[in-house]
Design a protein around this motif. Sequence first.
Motif, short mmCIF file in Angstrom:
data_model
loop_
_atom_site.label_atom_id
_atom_site.label_comp_id
_atom_site.label_asym_id
_atom_site.label_seq_id
_atom_site.Cartn_x
_atom_site.Cartn_y
_atom_site.Cartn_z
N THR A 130 29.50 10.57 2.68
CA THR A 130 30.78 11.17 2.30
C THR A 130 31.74 11.00 3.46
N PHE A 131 32.92 10.49 3.18
CA PHE A 131 33.89 10.37 4.28
C PHE A 131 35.30 10.72 3.82
N SER A 132 36.10 11.15 4.80
CA SER A 132 37.50 11.49 4.51
C SER A 132 38.34 10.22 4.63
N LEU A 133 39.37 10.14 3.82
CA LEU A 133 40.33 9.05 3.95
C LEU A 133 41.73 9.66 3.91
N ASP A 134 42.40 9.56 5.04
CA ASP A 134 43.75 10.11 5.23
C ASP A 134 44.68 8.92 5.21
N ILE A 135 45.50 8.79 4.16
CA ILE A 135 46.44 7.67 4.11
C ILE A 135 47.87 8.22 4.15
N ARG A 136 48.72 7.50 4.88
CA ARG A 136 50.09 7.96 5.11
C ARG A 136 51.05 6.79 5.06
N SER A 137 52.26 7.09 4.63
CA SER A 137 53.25 6.03 4.56
C SER A 137 54.63 6.66 4.63
N GLY A 138 55.65 5.82 4.89
CA GLY A 138 57.01 6.34 4.96
C GLY A 138 57.57 6.66 3.58
N ALA A 139 57.03 6.05 2.55
CA ALA A 139 57.59 6.22 1.20
C ALA A 139 56.48 6.47 0.19
N ASP A 140 56.75 7.37 -0.74
CA ASP A 140 55.75 7.72 -1.75
C ASP A 140 55.27 6.50 -2.53
N SER A 141 56.23 5.64 -2.93
CA SER A 141 55.87 4.50 -3.78
C SER A 141 54.94 3.54 -3.03
N GLN A 142 55.24 3.36 -1.74
CA GLN A 142 54.44 2.47 -0.92
C GLN A 142 53.00 3.01 -0.81
N LEU A 143 52.89 4.32 -0.63
CA LEU A 143 51.56 4.92 -0.49
C LEU A 143 50.76 4.76 -1.78
N MET A 144 51.44 4.91 -2.91
CA MET A 144 50.71 4.81 -4.17
C MET A 144 50.26 3.37 -4.43
N LEU A 145 51.05 2.40 -3.98
CA LEU A 145 50.63 1.00 -4.09
C LEU A 145 49.39 0.75 -3.22
N LEU A 146 49.42 1.32 -2.02
CA LEU A 146 48.26 1.18 -1.13
C LEU A 146 47.04 1.82 -1.76
N GLU A 147 47.22 3.02 -2.29
CA GLU A 147 46.06 3.73 -2.86
C GLU A 147 45.47 2.97 -4.05
N GLU A 148 46.35 2.41 -4.85
CA GLU A 148 45.88 1.63 -6.01
C GLU A 148 45.02 0.44 -5.56
N LYS A 149 45.52 -0.24 -4.52
CA LYS A 149 44.80 -1.40 -4.00
C LYS A 149 43.48 -0.98 -3.34
N LEU A 150 43.50 0.15 -2.63
CA LEU A 150 42.26 0.66 -2.02
C LEU A 150 41.23 0.95 -3.12
#
Lengths: 451, 451
Positions: free
Chosen positions: A296-316
């Motif tokens: 089990t591991f934590s994943l803390d993702i951050r970005s300057g813009a909400d839309s950018q973060l959601m694109l990253l999360e989708e790809k992850l």
Amino acid sequence: MMANAAFKNLKVNGARLMKDIHHTAQWGKGAVWGSGVNDTGMSRLSLSSEDKLVRDWFVKQTKSLGCKVHIDAMGNIFAIRAGRNEGPATFMGSHLDTQPSGGRYDGVLGVLAGLEALRVLEDNKVSTAFPIGLVNWTNEEGARFPTSMVSSGVWAGSIPLERAHNLKEVGGGNATMKSELQRIGYLGDTPASYESTPLAAHFELHIEQGPILEAENKRIGIVKGAQVYRWHTITVGGRECHTGATTFPHRSDALLTAARMISHSHVLASEFLSLASTGVLTLKPGSTNTVPGEVTFSLDIRSGADSQLMLLEEKLKQDFETIAKDELVPGTTRAGIKGRGCSIEWQLDSTSTATTFDADCIRCISESAEAVATEAGIAADDFMKEGMISGAGHDSVYTSKRCPTAMIFIPCKDGISHNPVEYSSPEECATGAQVLLGSVLRFDELRAAKA
Amino acid sequence: MMANAAFKNLKVNGARLMKDIHHTAQWGKGAVWGSGVNDTGMSRLSLSSEDKLVRDWFVKQTKSLGCKVHIDAMGNIFAIRAGRNEGPATFMGSHLDTQPSGGRYDGVLGVLAGLEALRVLEDNKVSTAFPIGLVNWTNEEGARFPTSMVSSGVWAGSIPLERAHNLKEVGGGNATMKSELQRIGYLGDTPASYESTPLAAHFELHIEQGPILEAENKRIGIVKGAQVYRWHTITVGGRECHTGATTFPHRSDALLTAARMISHSHVLASEFLSLASTGVLTLKPGSTNTVPGEVTFSLDIRSGADSQLMLLEEKLKQDFETIAKDELVPGTTRAGIKGRGCSIEWQLDSTSTATTFDADCIRCISESAEAVATEAGIAADDFMKEGMISGAGHDSVYTSKRCPTAMIFIPCKDGISHNPVEYSSPEECATGAQVLLGSVLRFDELRAAKA
């Protein structure tokens, strides 16, 4: 637009600010001023007896400057210096609590620089158009009561009062925020709410907690907003097996899979101009000769813009699925190692959307910083960095929901905070306080012009 | 060379063997024979009260077959059936203790198949040239007293008796091996030594604990030796920092570095036809929004040959150094992410050189298996796999230092062991026992021929 001439003679007293910083450091770890700036860290947990002592001092100092002080139901302390007109005060603010093994700048600087600004106004008998205020927010760190920025959150209406009051201290004790507020005498009568204590604005001076200003040799950072972040807990399910007797093709190695995911999350975050970090990882069963069956591991993702973060999360999510199947994602090589694959589960633990600070506040900071640069004979571009994004959370994230807000950063050594070696130089602190004072006065003028 | 005709009528009784396996499973987890083979696992920790009960039963059974039984200072139980000549016995052996959440085949099968072989000899009034023995080794698993194969290790002279006697039970209890041997009445008078109890040979039947035989659809594995292994603890030192405020180039991320190392260790191990595994990983400080400043992980590397393993280890050390510096190793891509690097320290915890089993013993097993295959009308190549390397440690690794030794594997479902679902079918168990019996008799004939 600003009558800058009026501010020209108002200079913060850097030595007095540093004296306050080191004097108040006695309440938290017995630091002795003059014994060297880096010789001790701070441990002033929220609503501890040490926190009571620094609060008492804060109330005494602000009252001695002629401020009216009131305390709300979360122990937030609001000190207000009257202006020529009635109305909500233009506030400066931050927090006096620290991490259990923290430093003496994170939060503390923002409050004490505000105090120094009030001292300068009083010394110079400055009359502002509207009141100027200074707030000490309770339990910003979330280190003792496990919700960060909880009291500005209650003030903003984002966190219910009861939930905040019932927060138990970490480590198994029985104390709650409410019981500790009562114990130290800081459970105020005023409801904790932006309606009961409206703020005309909130300016927060803070150490950067990151390495950018130091690396770029800038003295002031002007913060345009805070990152969106999403915190996930990811569970990888494999199968325990003997490390000696099981060849790679027959394994479902939960740790190898997690290691590949952690490694890949950095590659993707970099591509998306974002951040990814894993700070927690646990595994079962935890024996040298057993391949882990669950990680089990934590994943803390951050970005300057909400839309950018959601694109990253989708790809992850896509790529982690591929990695879990033990298939290749672009940019990895594995010399023919392919096991049986693992399962993967995502759980969203916490999320905060991106915060955009107020344009007027940012402009006031920018002009104030420019004036300080000019006074110092430094080109504005060499002096300040505009458009910074705060990676950490701050009370300003909550105040920005209810009033114009912006933040000022100063450099901190090696970008380190939440650590006894946290350090900003006296010159850096004084420069930050000077920019804070100028920002507040400019905002006051702006209000006067609009009135 | 062998008078195979003499063995032709000696057939193990598979039903009787399974009855023993399920009957003795009552001492460890209350398993009821006939309620389904997979419905319970086993938890028979070494020198526990359940272990005493199965030992008492074992002594009673072997004595009833006319064996002389003696117990040494490590609680190893030696049962010896006399032959026509005096001399050390040709032994079968394994262990009756299990993991805390184990199965009923690992170790248990080797002892009970030996018992079944003794029953067959007695039923058929077989007179062997030399004595035939059966040994139950104490605490092979190392699960309760934390040294695996400790009692065959003492017997072989590889582990000092006092160190073994003083081993404390895991989990914080005060019991030692010696106090528990006394408590259950198995602290024997015979010194634990290959000199006091010499073995003419040691044959061990065991489940494979790996997936190879099942995958290749073979019924018998002939084990030519055991892997070399080296266990390291690796510590990666980075620097704690805030996950939101610290961009990748400014990080020294100990977990990202460890993740890359773990991932890369598999690539290299694969290239070197070896194994690499990480079963333990801990990190500091363990907070979602703090990049880990220190990670410690185990690295278990294994190979069929000592020289091969040392080549792998040398390459791992080189490449881990490169990864710690945050530089690329061949076969990795990182989309331009480069941080400040980390420190790395290696600590060697445990090592075992490669074991090569005895050629005579291997030949006896091979001929025995071939005879069983022929009897079953199966081509030898379809029936057995020669030249297997044991990935797990076994008492045979220690006995091989002091007497001719070899091992016989049978398949186990999905390669799983150390788990309640551990399973080999009754047919697989019976086949293994048959090959074991034939091997021992062949070795006895070999001894007679040489005498």
